[in-house]
Design an enzyme around this catalytic site. Structure first.
Site, mmCIF file in Angstrom:
data_model
loop_
_atom_site.group_PDB
_atom_site.id
_atom_site.type_symbol
_atom_site.label_atom_id
_atom_site.label_comp_id
_atom_site.label_asym_id
_atom_site.label_seq_id
_atom_site.Cartn_x
_atom_site.Cartn_y
_atom_site.Cartn_z
ATOM 1 N N ILE A 180 0.824 -1.200 0.000
ATOM 2 C CA ILE A 180 0.000 0.000 0.000
ATOM 3 C C ILE A 180 0.859 1.251 0.000
ATOM 4 O O ILE A 180 0.571 2.225 -0.703
ATOM 5 C CB ILE A 180 -0.948 -0.010 1.214
ATOM 6 N N ARG B 289 12.378 0.298 6.274
ATOM 7 C CA ARG B 289 13.604 -0.374 6.707
ATOM 8 C C ARG B 289 14.111 -1.367 5.665
ATOM 9 O O ARG B 289 15.226 -1.868 5.777
ATOM 10 C CB ARG B 289 13.365 -1.099 8.030
ATOM 11 N N ASN C 22 1.106 -7.417 10.139
ATOM 12 C CA ASN C 22 0.201 -8.324 10.853
ATOM 13 C C ASN C 22 1.032 -9.483 11.386
ATOM 14 O O ASN C 22 1.267 -10.473 10.703
ATOM 15 C CB ASN C 22 -0.893 -8.820 9.907
ATOM 16 N N TYR D 212 -1.844 -6.596 16.549
ATOM 17 C CA TYR D 212 -2.116 -5.871 15.307
ATOM 18 C C TYR D 212 -3.493 -5.222 15.343
ATOM 19 O O TYR D 212 -3.654 -4.047 15.006
ATOM 20 C CB TYR D 212 -2.006 -6.843 14.136
#
Length: 214
Positions: free
Chosen positions: A19, A39, A95, A155
């Site tokens: 996304i 990262r 997640n 999450y």
């Protein structure tokens, strides 16, 4: 499509893949300076290379956002190079399947660090600059905040908190004309495959909501 992003500086966390990368591509197509923070160095450099073209202004900052100091450094680097920040897109997260049964207190806290705390830290350090530009904050949440999933407490807690923070920040920052909204993607695979595509997204527009809620 004119999203009125031309010459705007847009900072996107988790911007190298999925996304986040779709957001970076859409912003670049609209003529903004799109800055991906991630990262994953390889993915970030690859995306930056793909978007390198005359008239396209993008940048990549390799950074792990798990510490407040790193979040502050991202903001400082952005302002030092581009002079200001018009929009912050909080998107980074994973997640990580830290559940109630198959998890533990420490794992749960670590999940919050991966998925929630940097949203606050990035907004906190970007705020002085967003006040100057009367900019905006977009927080990426998840459908699991509304539906649950099972086996991923950290999450889901983070994504639910993000919706609450969106409303809280919208109320707090209303006097500065800073808009704060949340996006709840429900078809992430489809979205990440096509920049600017919005099918399967629920948008929580809190920019005009400042009612007291006991």
């Amino acid at each position: 499509m004119d999203l009125q992003l031309k010459d705007k500086v847009v900072l996107v966390t988790g911007g190298a893949k999925g996304i986040g990368a779709a957001i970076i591509k859409a912003c670049a197509q609209e003529g903004s300076t799109a800055i991906a923070v991630d990262r994953d160095v390889q993915a970030g450099q690859q995306l930056h290379g793909e978007l390198s073209a005359p008239g396209v202004q993008t940048s990549f900052i390799a950074m792990d956002l798990s510490s407040p100091g790193n979040c502050e450094a991202v903001v400082q680097q952005t302002v030092a190079r581009f002079g200001h920040i018009d929009a912050l897109v909080n998107n980074a997260g994973v997640n990580d399947k830290i559940g109630l049964e198959n998890g533990g207190p420490q794992e749960f806290l670590c999940s919050l660090e991966r998925n929630l705390l940097h949203y606050y830290n990035m907004a906190h350090y970007a705020l002085p600059h967003l006040k100057r530009t009367r900019g905006s904050i977009v927080n990426i949440s998840s459908k699991t905040a509304l539906t649950g999933q099972g086996g991923t407490s950290g999450y889901v807690a983070s994504k639910g908190a993000i919706l609450g923070l969106t409303r809280e920040w919208a109320a707090e920052l209303l006097p500065y004309s800073i808009r704060v909204n949340a996006v709840v993607p429900t078809m992430a695979g489809q979205l990440s495959g096509s920049a600017g595509k919005t099918e399967g997204c629920y948008c929580q527009d809190s920019s005009r909501q400042a009612d007291d809620d006991p």
